[in-house]
Scaffold this motif. Sequence first.
Motif, PDB file in Angstrom:
ATOM      1  N   ASP A   8     -32.254  20.584  37.983  1.00  0.00           N
ATOM      2  CA  ASP A   8     -30.899  20.877  37.529  1.00  0.00           C
ATOM      3  C   ASP A   8     -30.921  22.053  36.551  1.00  0.00           C
ATOM      4  N   GLN A   9     -29.908  22.920  36.644  1.00  0.00           N
ATOM      5  CA  GLN A   9     -29.832  24.106  35.785  1.00  0.00           C
ATOM      6  C   GLN A   9     -29.848  23.744  34.293  1.00  0.00           C
ATOM      7  N   LYS A  10     -29.170  22.674  33.938  1.00  0.00           N
ATOM      8  CA  LYS A  10     -29.160  22.230  32.535  1.00  0.00           C
ATOM      9  C   LYS A  10     -30.581  21.882  32.075  1.00  0.00           C
ATOM     10  N   ASP A  11     -31.339  21.201  32.938  1.00  0.00           N
ATOM     11  CA  ASP A  11     -32.720  20.848  32.601  1.00  0.00           C
ATOM     12  C   ASP A  11     -33.603  22.090  32.523  1.00  0.00           C
ATOM     13  N   LEU A  12     -33.408  23.034  33.454  1.00  0.00           N
ATOM     14  CA  LEU A  12     -34.173  24.287  33.408  1.00  0.00           C
ATOM     15  C   LEU A  12     -33.927  25.035  32.100  1.00  0.00           C
ATOM     16  N   ASP A 131     -39.338  18.157  35.363  1.00  0.00           N
ATOM     17  CA  ASP A 131     -40.131  19.366  35.615  1.00  0.00           C
ATOM     18  C   ASP A 131     -41.615  19.045  35.440  1.00  0.00           C
ATOM     19  N   ALA A 132     -42.183  18.469  36.487  1.00  0.00           N
ATOM     20  CA  ALA A 132     -43.601  18.110  36.458  1.00  0.00           C
ATOM     21  C   ALA A 132     -44.485  19.352  36.354  1.00  0.00           C
ATOM     22  N   GLY A 133     -44.036  20.468  36.915  1.00  0.00           N
ATOM     23  CA  GLY A 133     -44.826  21.701  36.854  1.00  0.00           C
ATOM     24  C   GLY A 133     -45.022  22.188  35.432  1.00  0.00           C
ATOM     25  N   THR A 134     -43.938  22.213  34.666  1.00  0.00           N
ATOM     26  CA  THR A 134     -44.065  22.657  33.277  1.00  0.00           C
ATOM     27  C   THR A 134     -44.796  21.611  32.444  1.00  0.00           C
TER      28      THR A 134
END
Length: 157
Positions: A8-12, A131-134
């Motif tokens: 989600d953009q808010k999470d990003l 965001d598992a990647g971050t």
Amino acid sequence: MTPAIGIDQKDLTEVAHTLAKVLADEFLLYTKTRNAHWNVEGPDFHTKHLFFESQYEILDETMDNVAERIRALGHYAPATLKQFLQLTHLTESSRELNDSTGFIKELLADHESIIVFLRSNINRFANELHDAGTSDFITGLMETHEKMAWMLRAHLK
């Protein structure tokens, strides 16, 4: 163009904002390590001069990686001294002595502070912000700082 990567953009935005703080911390720590490299004095000058150089080289690569992660998430990385000083939770140093022990203690405290901040965000990034990647990325950063802190700590024995 906004990345369509399943977050989600808010999470990003929240992840990028937190990473901006990490970048500011990395930049300030890099600068303080450069200061130690340039200004260390004493009978151990040469070895500590080289040691601090090896540390700031790692931090230089780390800063680049953090900035690129922010960009990969569709946001701009902070890139001014003013922004870094507003975002960092570290403090600039003002030293009377330029001895290696003083520099090492100060840098160690900053590494440990960054480690605590990174650790506090690993699960938050994965579980709350999806965001598992971050989360994985900052786990690697934390491990880098843990190793650098160990190297600093070893000089104090």
